[in-house]
Design an enzyme around this catalytic site. Structure first.
Site, PDB file in Angstrom:
ATOM      1  CG  HIS A 137       0.092   2.101   5.437  1.00 36.27           C
ATOM      2  ND1 HIS A 137      -0.612   1.005   5.004  1.00 36.27           N
ATOM      3  CD2 HIS A 137      -0.800   3.123   5.457  1.00 36.27           C
ATOM      4  CE1 HIS A 137      -1.871   1.351   4.777  1.00 36.27           C
ATOM      5  NE2 HIS A 137      -2.010   2.644   5.053  1.00 36.27           N
TER       6      HIS A 137
ATOM      7  CG  HIS B  38      -3.387   7.492   4.061  1.00 40.73           C
ATOM      8  ND1 HIS B  38      -4.050   6.962   2.985  1.00 40.73           N
ATOM      9  CD2 HIS B  38      -3.272   6.486   4.964  1.00 40.73           C
ATOM     10  CE1 HIS B  38      -4.339   5.694   3.219  1.00 40.73           C
ATOM     11  NE2 HIS B  38      -3.880   5.375   4.422  1.00 40.73           N
TER      12      HIS B  38
ATOM     13  CE  LYS C 161      -3.523  -0.622   0.878  1.00 39.70           C
ATOM     14  NZ  LYS C 161      -3.585   0.523   1.744  1.00 39.70           N
TER      15      LYS C 161
ATOM     16  CG  HIS D 267      -7.783  -1.842   3.564  1.00 33.26           C
ATOM     17  ND1 HIS D 267      -7.664  -0.659   4.257  1.00 33.26           N
ATOM     18  CD2 HIS D 267      -8.830  -2.486   4.125  1.00 33.26           C
ATOM     19  CE1 HIS D 267      -8.601  -0.592   5.191  1.00 33.26           C
ATOM     20  NE2 HIS D 267      -9.330  -1.697   5.128  1.00 33.26           N
TER      21      HIS D 267
ATOM     22  CG  HIS E  37      -3.934  -0.994   8.008  1.00 30.62           C
ATOM     23  ND1 HIS E  37      -4.748  -2.015   7.608  1.00 30.62           N
ATOM     24  CD2 HIS E  37      -4.061  -0.027   7.060  1.00 30.62           C
ATOM     25  CE1 HIS E  37      -5.343  -1.698   6.470  1.00 30.62           C
ATOM     26  NE2 HIS E  37      -4.940  -0.490   6.116  1.00 30.62           N
TER      27      HIS E  37
ATOM     28  CG  ASP F  86      -3.488   3.532   8.040  1.00 27.70           C
ATOM     29  OD1 ASP F  86      -3.454   4.207   6.996  1.00 27.70           O
ATOM     30  OD2 ASP F  86      -4.485   2.893   8.393  1.00 27.70           O
TER      31      ASP F  86
END
Ligand code: DOR
Ligand code: ZN
Length: 348
Positions: free
Chosen positions: A16, A18, A101, A138, A176, A249
């Site tokens: 995970h 970004h 997602k 999420h 997360h 994350d």
């Protein structure tokens, strides 16, 4: 006599992260590909990855970057209320998407296009289940009556349980995981339910964000919680439990956005020190022997992927993490920037 202490583990993955787009992507790609063999790059870009055309374009952008070593990037589809199911099916079948997602709407950065009502994506979840493709979540729901510290619990009780009941064979990852409640829920669930665990949820509590004025560099979603939550998250991550695996994350924002008091962007940039800090945590928990399971095996097993080739070696050696990752276009504050790090990658 030398007292160096080092460990070698199978090359780990970041399930995970970004990577962002354009200039930011160019800057942060290097840090992510430094030790990790593979990653799942989140689709909440400025133009979110909601269809296969955008996914293919994004992967092309990534392929243009120089790759010192093989670094495989998987991209899930960003689910929306009004998605094109035909395109979604093609994207899943052809593996343009690595599953999908779910961002419940307005829960974090670029989630405005996210899902307003869970039932709206049931047809997409059916496609995922039929193709054994994972749903990454999420796991928060916002609302006037929902305390910011209870968003994860609220989501689990009202929406995740619904999804699990309806799609009993769907592979689900609670991304997360941030609370004791969430971690226990995952641990007690069936084998098709797992969670990623970030560094910051294993290191910080709400005091690190809110004491003495808000620290924007520790502000993230889901927000970090209490000591008890941290303790339980550490217990599961460090025990080698196969349902918990590494997902940083790591979420870079330009420092100007992080320090804008009117609109602090949530996200912590940890890629430059990720595996080193996980090693410190596992050492503190006297569980270094389980680091490899958490970082290199559990995620591969869950996703039915082979382990990476090769190993990396970490040595117990202090070094100072630079305060920023920067170049002429971008300046990002590093997690634990300017601080002593106890483990160092000596071969990758
Ligand atoms: O803190 C966060 N930042 N949490 C997320 O879920 C998204 C991320 C981002 O994209 O900035
Ligand atoms: Zn994220």
């Amino acid at each position: 006599m030398s007292n160096t202490f080092q460990i070698s583990i199978t090359r780990p993955d970041d399930w995970h992260v970004h990577l962002r787009e354009n200039k930011m992507l160019e800057t942060v790609y290097k840090d992510s590909s430094r030790v990790f063999g593979r990653c799942i790059a989140m689709p909440n870009l400025k133009v979110p990855i909601t269809n296969s055309r955008v996914a293919i374009e994004y992967k092309k952008q990534i392929l243009l970057l120089s790759q010192p070593q093989k670094f495989e990037v998987y991209v899930p589809c960003y689910l929306t209320d009004e998605m094109d199911l035909e395109d979604f099916l093609i994207g899943i079948k052809n593996k343009y998407f690595f599953g999908a997602k779910l961002y419940p709407t307005n829960t974090t950065t670029n989630s405005a296009y996210g899902v307003t009502k869970i039932e709206k994506i049931f047809p997409a979840l059916e496609i995922l289940e039929n193709h054994n493709a994972p749903l990454l979540i999420h796991g928060e729901r916002t609302g006037d009556a929902i305390d910011i510290f209870d968003r994860e619990k609220y989501f689990i009780d009202t929406e995740l349980k619904k999804i699990i009941n309806k799609f009993q064979n769907l592979k689900i990852v609670l991304e997360h995981v941030s609370s004791a409640y969430g971690a226990e829920f995952i641990a007690d669930g069936k084998d098709n339910l797992a969670a990623t665990v970030t560094l910051h949820h294993l290191m910080l509590t709400k005091e690190d964000v809110f004491n003495g004025g808000i620290n924007p560099h520790h502000f993230c979603m889901p927000v970090v919680k209490n000591k008890e939550d941290l303790k339980i998250l550490r217990k599961y991550a460090c025990s080698g439990n196969s349902k918990f695996f590494l997902g940083t994350d790591s979420a870079p924002h330009p420092i100007t956005d992080k320090e804008n008091v009117d609109d602090i962007k949530p996200g912590i940039y940890s890629s430059p020190v990720a595996i080193e800090l996980y090693a410190s945590i596992f050492e503190e928990e006297r569980s270094l022997e389980n680091l490899e399971k958490f970082a290199s095996f559990n995620g591969s097993n869950f996703y039915n992927l082979p382990y990476n080739d090769g190993k990396i070696t970490l040595r117990k050696e202090e070094w100072i993490n630079p305060e920023f990752t920067s170049n002429k276009d971008v300046k990002i504050k590093n997690f634990m920037g300017g601080q002593k790090i106890k483990w160092k990658v000596v071969s990758n």
